[in-house]
Design an enzyme around this catalytic site. Structure first.
Site, short mmCIF file in Angstrom:
data_model
loop_
_atom_site.label_atom_id
_atom_site.label_comp_id
_atom_site.label_asym_id
_atom_site.label_seq_id
_atom_site.Cartn_x
_atom_site.Cartn_y
_atom_site.Cartn_z
N HIS A 170 1.13 -1.22 0.30
CA HIS A 170 0.31 0.07 0.09
C HIS A 170 0.72 0.66 -0.25
CE1 HIS A 170 -3.36 -2.60 1.17
NE2 HIS A 170 -2.44 -3.27 1.93
N SER A 291 13.64 21.60 -16.31
CA SER A 291 13.19 22.13 -16.85
C SER A 291 13.15 24.00 -17.34
CB SER A 291 11.86 22.97 -15.51
OG SER A 291 11.23 23.69 -15.76
N LYS A 297 15.01 21.82 -11.56
CA LYS A 297 14.17 20.41 -12.21
C LYS A 297 15.72 19.56 -12.26
CE LYS A 297 10.72 19.45 -11.37
NZ LYS A 297 9.68 19.65 -12.29
N GLU A 304 9.18 8.15 -17.33
CA GLU A 304 8.09 8.60 -16.98
C GLU A 304 7.45 8.35 -18.53
OE1 GLU A 304 7.88 12.45 -14.79
OE2 GLU A 304 8.20 12.75 -17.04
#
Ligand code: ARG
Length: 478
Positions: A170, A291, A297, A304
């Site tokens: 979980h 970024s 970033k 992804e």
């Protein structure tokens, strides 16, 4: 309409197509583009030539074409192959597909022998053969890449046989595991992926050629000879099935979708682990981007995208299932739609595996962050319960006693291991018979190392077992 009614104008692209004899008007340009497949099936050109050469050798062997014809065909195909590889081959959309483009060029080069090549064959069994040959090559590449991927995981696992991290359920800290053990879970997944692909390859490796359009052919063909030439294990038994079956493409996409699902899950973990909130790992810069607005970033773009591209492969699987579900026997033009999803699924899987292997090798592990997360999550609570059970407390009581201890620790903002023996006893005083089971040796049960080492059986996370599992996996990969 008689032939003389034919418009003077030929279909776009000048020469009449191979089947235009019975038609009275040219195909509209849009229809031509709509029905053509050469834009995407030209990537099966080498397989098409391999298949044609095997067919021609068989025709010569059984005496349907002469040895001279065969020699011309072999020479012509050699030149065509050079043209294609050199980027000099002119693909014509008016010739519809890879098969007719190559056949037309052959005839331009060698004349009548080129026109004899298609004897006893149809594009229906030809295309079915080409896709199988193409996919067989793709599967062989995928199997190699899956092997490399597993070796990269094993290499990293080997360096982290003893590195403790929280195992999660979980997404909550559950019990300590080693990072090596965690990685081995993905080795198992990749192993099953390879098994599935190898299994798909077995059923794929049967020869459709000889089925001709759908019913077989009147020529004295020798199918086993063609099968042997093309390294097929056997011939397809039924001509109707041979030209219409695309199970192998569906099976491949299913196997690819499952493999991508595994890679997507690993990607999700890498993304979470790399988040500064977690900080378990860092990915090499070459798999990340910055970024354009936020200078701080470093984004895990590659994982992804793997997660995102999994959707494409799932889509290919659904496309193919849907493509096939309404088709009566035997060949229907619908089947031409099998190629783009199949190619896309294969390309996506192969590229993902290529990139992943390198990415895994570039993972920088941060054991201190893993250790800190373990300390915050009461990861050895089950070990404490097991300790009490081994001293005679029923498991449900032990569970309750430890839950109370965790509550106290939470209130004080400390870890179970920070309690003195007396404090621990006091914390579980409410559960009858619990506190007096505790001795000084409980400290060992509460350590991460003790917890790991205690899970000492095949499939367990004890470093000794992880080491052995790595050895077995390496032996399997040869
Ligand atoms: N381009 C076609 C395909 O991809 C080849 C087979 C065409 N056969 C036919 N009867 N029109 O399926």
């Amino acid at each position: 309409m008689s032939k003389s009614d034919k418009p003077a104008e030929e279909p776009a692209g000048s020469a009449a197509s191979a089947w235009s004899g019975r038609f009275s008007e040219p195909v509209a340009e849009l229809v031509q583009r709509y029905t053509a497949s050469v834009q995407f099936d030209q990537r099966m050109a080498e397989q098409d030539i391999r298949g044609s050469l095997a067919h021609a050798r068989m025709l010569a062997r059984v005496g349907v074409i002469s040895q001279d014809d065969l020699a011309d065909i072999e020479r012509g195909m050699g030149e065509i192959l050079d043209e294609i590889r050199g980027g000099r081959f002119e693909w014509r959309i008016d010739l519809e597909d890879v098969h007719m483009n190559i056949e037309r060029r052959l005839t331009e080069q060698i004349g009548d022998a080129g026109k004899r090549l298609h004897t006893g064959r149809s594009r229906n069994d030809q295309v079915a053969t080409d896709i199988r040959l193409w996919l067989r090559d793709a599967i062989d590449d995928a199997l190699q890449l899956l092997r490399g991927f597993q070796l990269a995981l094993l290499e990293l696992a080997d360096q982290h046989v003893e590195t403790a991290m929280p195992g999660f359920t979980h997404l909550q800290v559950a019990q300590p595991v080693t990072f090596g053990h965690h990685l081995l879970a993905y080795v198992e997944m990749a192993r099953r992926d390879a098994e599935r692909l190898a299994d798909c390859r077995k059923r794929l490796n049967r020869l459709p050629l000889g089925a001709a359009a759908l019913a077989g052919t009147t020529y004295p063909i020798d199918r086993p000879y063609v099968a042997e030439q093309l390294s097929f294990d056997e011939v397809c038994e039924n001509s109707l099935d041979a030209v219409s079956d695309r199970d192998f493409a569906i099976e491949f996409c299913a196997a690819a979708a499952i493999a991508m699902t595994h890679l997507s899950r690993l990607s999700e973990e890498l993304i979470i682990w790399m988040s500064p909130r977690v900080g378990f790992i860092d990915l090499a810069d070459r798999f990340c981007t910055g970024s354009s607005i936020m200078p701080q970033k470093k984004n895990p773009d590659v994982p992804e995208l793997v997660r995102g591209k999994t959707g494409r492969v799932n889509g290919s699987l659904i496309s193919l299932l849907t493509l096939m579900k309404g088709q009566p026997l035997a060949y229907n033009k619908d089947n031409q739609e099998d190629k783009e999803p199949l190619f896309d699924a294969a390309d996506t899987l192969l590229d993902t595996l290529r990139i992943y292997t390198d990415m895994v090798s570039g993972i920088r592990v941060k054991p201190e962050a893993m250790r800190a997360a373990l300390r915050q999550g009461y990861a050895t609570a089950t070990d404490l319960a097991d300790y009490l059970v081994k001293r005679g407390l029923p498991f449900r009581d032990a569970h309750e006693a430890v839950a109370l201890a965790v509550r106290t620790a939470e209130q004080r903002g400390c870890d179970l291991a920070d309690f003195s023996l007396d404090e621990l006893r006091a914390a579980m005083a409410e559960v009858k018979g619990a506190a007096d089971k505790l001795d000084a040796d409980v400290a060992a049960a509460l350590t991460v190392e003790g917890s790991l080492a205690a899970r000492n059986h095949i499939g367990g996370t004890a470093p000794e077992q992880v080491r052995a599992a790595i050895g077995r996996a390496r032996a399997r990969l040869g």
